[in-house]
Motif scaffolding. Sequence first.
Motif, PDB file in Angstrom:
ATOM      1  N   ASN A 211       0.855  -1.191   0.000  1.00 26.44           N
ATOM      2  CA  ASN A 211       0.000   0.000   0.000  1.00 26.44           C
ATOM      3  C   ASN A 211       0.892   1.243   0.000  1.00 26.44           C
ATOM      4  O   ASN A 211       1.637   1.474   0.954  1.00 26.44           O
ATOM      5  CB  ASN A 211      -0.909  -0.016   1.225  1.00 26.44           C
ATOM      6  CG  ASN A 211      -2.059   0.965   1.076  1.00 26.44           C
ATOM      7  OD1 ASN A 211      -2.062   1.788   0.166  1.00 26.44           O
ATOM      8  ND2 ASN A 211      -3.027   0.876   1.967  1.00 26.44           N
ATOM      9  N   VAL A 212       0.835   2.016  -1.068  1.00 24.61           N
ATOM     10  CA  VAL A 212       1.689   3.198  -1.216  1.00 24.61           C
ATOM     11  C   VAL A 212       1.026   4.385  -0.510  1.00 24.61           C
ATOM     12  O   VAL A 212      -0.162   4.640  -0.715  1.00 24.61           O
ATOM     13  CB  VAL A 212       1.908   3.519  -2.706  1.00 24.61           C
ATOM     14  CG1 VAL A 212       2.754   4.779  -2.872  1.00 24.61           C
ATOM     15  CG2 VAL A 212       2.576   2.335  -3.407  1.00 24.61           C
ATOM     16  N   PRO A 213       1.760   5.122   0.328  1.00 24.31           N
ATOM     17  CA  PRO A 213       1.186   6.298   1.002  1.00 24.31           C
ATOM     18  C   PRO A 213       0.634   7.308  -0.002  1.00 24.31           C
ATOM     19  O   PRO A 213       1.153   7.429  -1.120  1.00 24.31           O
ATOM     20  CB  PRO A 213       2.382   6.880   1.774  1.00 24.31           C
ATOM     21  CG  PRO A 213       3.329   5.743   1.923  1.00 24.31           C
ATOM     22  CD  PRO A 213       3.152   4.886   0.723  1.00 24.31           C
ATOM     23  N   ILE A 214      -0.393   8.029   0.397  1.00 20.23           N
ATOM     24  CA  ILE A 214      -1.087   8.936  -0.512  1.00 20.23           C
ATOM     25  C   ILE A 214      -0.158  10.013  -1.054  1.00 20.23           C
ATOM     26  O   ILE A 214      -0.255  10.408  -2.225  1.00 20.23           O
ATOM     27  CB  ILE A 214      -2.311   9.576   0.203  1.00 20.23           C
ATOM     28  CG1 ILE A 214      -3.202  10.286  -0.823  1.00 20.23           C
ATOM     29  CG2 ILE A 214      -1.864  10.508   1.309  1.00 20.23           C
ATOM     30  CD1 ILE A 214      -3.941   9.353  -1.737  1.00 20.23           C
ATOM     31  N   ARG A 215       0.767  10.486  -0.227  1.00 23.71           N
ATOM     32  CA  ARG A 215       1.699  11.518  -0.709  1.00 23.71           C
ATOM     33  C   ARG A 215       2.579  10.979  -1.826  1.00 23.71           C
ATOM     34  O   ARG A 215       2.845  11.667  -2.811  1.00 23.71           O
ATOM     35  CB  ARG A 215       2.564  12.003   0.458  1.00 23.71           C
ATOM     36  CG  ARG A 215       3.541  13.099   0.072  1.00 23.71           C
ATOM     37  CD  ARG A 215       4.317  13.612   1.268  1.00 23.71           C
ATOM     38  NE  ARG A 215       3.427  14.300   2.207  1.00 23.71           N
ATOM     39  CZ  ARG A 215       3.854  14.857   3.338  1.00 23.71           C
ATOM     40  NH1 ARG A 215       5.137  14.804   3.677  1.00 23.71           N
ATOM     41  NH2 ARG A 215       2.986  15.464   4.146  1.00 23.71           N
ATOM     42  N   GLN A 216       3.013   9.724  -1.673  1.00 19.86           N
ATOM     43  CA  GLN A 216       3.855   9.117  -2.704  1.00 19.86           C
ATOM     44  C   GLN A 216       3.064   8.858  -3.985  1.00 19.86           C
ATOM     45  O   GLN A 216       3.610   8.935  -5.079  1.00 19.86           O
ATOM     46  CB  GLN A 216       4.456   7.808  -2.179  1.00 19.86           C
ATOM     47  CG  GLN A 216       5.562   7.242  -3.060  1.00 19.86           C
ATOM     48  CD  GLN A 216       6.225   6.031  -2.411  1.00 19.86           C
ATOM     49  OE1 GLN A 216       6.202   5.871  -1.190  1.00 19.86           O
ATOM     50  NE2 GLN A 216       6.812   5.177  -3.242  1.00 19.86           N
ATOM     51  N   ARG A 217       1.770   8.587  -3.836  1.00 21.34           N
ATOM     52  CA  ARG A 217       0.930   8.393  -5.029  1.00 21.34           C
ATOM     53  C   ARG A 217       0.897   9.664  -5.876  1.00 21.34           C
ATOM     54  O   ARG A 217       1.033   9.608  -7.103  1.00 21.34           O
ATOM     55  CB  ARG A 217      -0.491   8.007  -4.621  1.00 21.34           C
ATOM     56  CG  ARG A 217      -0.609   6.661  -3.951  1.00 21.34           C
ATOM     57  CD  ARG A 217      -2.064   6.329  -3.676  1.00 21.34           C
ATOM     58  NE  ARG A 217      -2.202   5.232  -2.733  1.00 21.34           N
ATOM     59  CZ  ARG A 217      -3.354   4.731  -2.330  1.00 21.34           C
ATOM     60  NH1 ARG A 217      -4.493   5.251  -2.795  1.00 21.34           N
ATOM     61  NH2 ARG A 217      -3.398   3.744  -1.462  1.00 21.34           N
ATOM     62  N   PHE A 218       0.712  10.779  -5.224  1.00 21.06           N
ATOM     63  CA  PHE A 218       0.688  12.046  -5.969  1.00 21.06           C
ATOM     64  C   PHE A 218       2.057  12.383  -6.529  1.00 21.06           C
ATOM     65  O   PHE A 218       2.170  13.019  -7.584  1.00 21.06           O
ATOM     66  CB  PHE A 218       0.170  13.174  -5.067  1.00 21.06           C
ATOM     67  CG  PHE A 218      -1.322  13.179  -4.917  1.00 21.06           C
ATOM     68  CD1 PHE A 218      -2.138  13.660  -5.933  1.00 21.06           C
ATOM     69  CD2 PHE A 218      -1.913  12.673  -3.767  1.00 21.06           C
ATOM     70  CE1 PHE A 218      -3.519  13.648  -5.804  1.00 21.06           C
ATOM     71  CE2 PHE A 218      -3.299  12.664  -3.629  1.00 21.06           C
ATOM     72  CZ  PHE A 218      -4.101  13.162  -4.657  1.00 21.06           C
ATOM     73  N   ALA A 219       3.120  11.947  -5.835  1.00 18.25           N
ATOM     74  CA  ALA A 219       4.472  12.164  -6.351  1.00 18.25           C
ATOM     75  C   ALA A 219       4.686  11.400  -7.660  1.00 18.25           C
ATOM     76  O   ALA A 219       5.333  11.899  -8.583  1.00 18.25           O
ATOM     77  CB  ALA A 219       5.507  11.738  -5.310  1.00 18.25           C
ATOM     78  N   THR A 220       4.124  10.182  -7.744  1.00 21.18           N
ATOM     79  CA  THR A 220       4.258   9.417  -8.994  1.00 21.18           C
ATOM     80  C   THR A 220       3.492  10.083 -10.132  1.00 21.18           C
ATOM     81  O   THR A 220       3.914  10.022 -11.293  1.00 21.18           O
ATOM     82  CB  THR A 220       3.752   7.973  -8.817  1.00 21.18           C
ATOM     83  OG1 THR A 220       2.367   7.987  -8.440  1.00 21.18           O
ATOM     84  CG2 THR A 220       4.564   7.236  -7.774  1.00 21.18           C
ATOM     85  N   LEU A 221       2.361  10.708  -9.797  1.00 15.89           N
ATOM     86  CA  LEU A 221       1.626  11.441 -10.840  1.00 15.89           C
ATOM     87  C   LEU A 221       2.467  12.587 -11.368  1.00 15.89           C
ATOM     88  O   LEU A 221       2.426  12.900 -12.565  1.00 15.89           O
ATOM     89  CB  LEU A 221       0.309  11.983 -10.274  1.00 15.89           C
ATOM     90  CG  LEU A 221      -0.817  10.975 -10.037  1.00 15.89           C
ATOM     91  CD1 LEU A 221      -2.050  11.689  -9.481  1.00 15.89           C
ATOM     92  CD2 LEU A 221      -1.174  10.242 -11.327  1.00 15.89           C
ATOM     93  N   LYS A 222       3.236  13.212 -10.489  1.00 17.31           N
ATOM     94  CA  LYS A 222       4.111  14.299 -10.919  1.00 17.31           C
ATOM     95  C   LYS A 222       5.181  13.783 -11.876  1.00 17.31           C
ATOM     96  O   LYS A 222       5.527  14.440 -12.856  1.00 17.31           O
ATOM     97  CB  LYS A 222       4.757  14.950  -9.694  1.00 17.31           C
ATOM     98  CG  LYS A 222       5.586  16.175 -10.016  1.00 17.31           C
ATOM     99  CD  LYS A 222       6.149  16.797  -8.750  1.00 17.31           C
ATOM    100  CE  LYS A 222       7.017  18.017  -9.086  1.00 17.31           C
ATOM    101  NZ  LYS A 222       7.595  18.627  -7.849  1.00 17.31           N
ATOM    102  N   GLN A 223       5.702  12.575 -11.593  1.00 19.17           N
ATOM    103  CA  GLN A 223       6.713  11.983 -12.480  1.00 19.17           C
ATOM    104  C   GLN A 223       6.128  11.651 -13.851  1.00 19.17           C
ATOM    105  O   GLN A 223       6.781  11.827 -14.883  1.00 19.17           O
ATOM    106  CB  GLN A 223       7.283  10.706 -11.847  1.00 19.17           C
ATOM    107  CG  GLN A 223       8.098  10.951 -10.582  1.00 19.17           C
ATOM    108  CD  GLN A 223       8.522   9.648  -9.924  1.00 19.17           C
ATOM    109  OE1 GLN A 223       8.249   8.560 -10.436  1.00 19.17           O
ATOM    110  NE2 GLN A 223       9.180   9.750  -8.779  1.00 19.17           N
ATOM    111  N   ALA A 224       4.889  11.149 -13.847  1.00 18.02           N
ATOM    112  CA  ALA A 224       4.249  10.783 -15.114  1.00 18.02           C
ATOM    113  C   ALA A 224       3.632  11.992 -15.816  1.00 18.02           C
ATOM    114  O   ALA A 224       3.239  11.889 -16.980  1.00 18.02           O
ATOM    115  CB  ALA A 224       3.166   9.732 -14.855  1.00 18.02           C
ATOM    116  N   GLY A 225       3.553  13.115 -15.106  1.00 17.25           N
ATOM    117  CA  GLY A 225       2.864  14.295 -15.609  1.00 17.25           C
ATOM    118  C   GLY A 225       3.316  14.794 -16.968  1.00 17.25           C
ATOM    119  O   GLY A 225       2.472  15.071 -17.845  1.00 17.25           O
ATOM    120  N   PRO A 226       4.637  14.943 -17.224  1.00 19.27           N
ATOM    121  CA  PRO A 226       5.070  15.481 -18.519  1.00 19.27           C
ATOM    122  C   PRO A 226       4.567  14.682 -19.718  1.00 19.27           C
ATOM    123  O   PRO A 226       4.055  15.253 -20.682  1.00 19.27           O
ATOM    124  CB  PRO A 226       6.597  15.438 -18.419  1.00 19.27           C
ATOM    125  CG  PRO A 226       6.875  15.520 -16.956  1.00 19.27           C
ATOM    126  CD  PRO A 226       5.764  14.763 -16.300  1.00 19.27           C
TER     127      PRO A 226
END
Length: 434
Positions: A211-226
């Motif tokens: 289970n990935v912490p919610i903050r880390q989930r949003f961090a991965t979205l930032k990585q995939a964002g571009p």
Amino acid sequence: MSPTAVGLLGIFFLFFLMIFRTPVAFAMLLAGFFGMWVLQGLRTAGALMLTESYSAVASETLIVVPMFVLLGNIASAAGFSRGLYDAAFAWVGHFRGGLASASVLGCAAFSAVSGSSVATAVTIGKVALPEMKRLGYADGLATGAVAAGGTLGFLIPPSTGFVLYAILTEQSIGRLFMAGILPGLLLMVLFMLTVWLVALRKPDQAPAGPNVPIRQRFATLKQAGPLMAVMVLTIGGIYIGAFTPVEASGIGAALVILLALAGRKLNRAGFAAAVMDTLKTTAMLYMIVIGANVLNPFFAVTQIPALLGEGLQGLGLGPYGTLFAIIIAYVIMGMFMDGLSMLVISVPIVFPVITALGFDPIWFGVVAVIVVEMGMITPPVGLNVFVVRGVAGDVSLKTVFRGVMPFLFAMIVGLLLIILFPQIALIIPNTMFG
């Protein structure tokens, strides 16, 4: 000898060459050239070869092929595909079967920049399969999810299948791209539902991930964002009419290159390899287009498409009965031929039949591409199965084929839904183009 008899011999010659592993482009080129030579003489055949070879590749609409292929290759070389998978894993990986679902999501996202089924399966497979093996996923489910998810690269725009179909039938590439969005999302959901059902029936085959912490989930979205921003810009720009598919392909490729260079994610060797892969793929597709443009006039002279249409209508099957017969023929062809070969050989023959029956040509393009997708995971050829088997390494071909069977059933369900409810494919292009 009658033109029809020559046409039948030409078809036999075409398949004879393909059986002995002649590349499909050259098989079509030879069958069309020699067929026209027999029917109308060497002068006409030579003129056909010359004019069609030039006109086939001179169209600016074909620019979308190298540009979108380059976009996908650069994204893969720069590691952007890893960001897409990590984001999908962070959000759904903690569910039972979540890694397989994340693989399907990653395939769908990467399909929106690659346009290639094989490239999608290889790129996501290299990232996802080791992770699923580490967490104890069954080999069949892991490889089946990636092989099936990879087929979305042939349906979700920018799809090389739609580009070829558009060229062969003189339909709008933009309309076909838009028509592939909802069916692609539908198949993605059905694949994820399939994973969930397999996990429900056999929990030991699909354990839950961490289970990935919610903050880390949003961090991965930032990585995939571009890369996600590039997808939205290119496909969204086509939808709102800001630019054409040709312009979108150039803009998308340029943006991904700039993002890779700005983030220092791409060295000179990686860039050169991506360009070389793009050149190889583009040359193959351009040769297929040239071969199709030489073969199709030969078929037209033989009257085989017209005779086939009259024969099918004479059976009294009705529009949907005839469509079912065509789909069955596609399924059988898919057992022995790759997807591009199926499209370029069959579409010029069946398209006049489809239009005469009153079916929408854009809708049929979606149906044809989905059936071709099914062929990519159907034995004994199943190109995506062989590709994923190569990436997986120590998994048998039999295991991969067994693993894709539930996903093949999901594709059949999706195809039936699109046949029963054509608006799934048509609502976006009809809304956009009026």
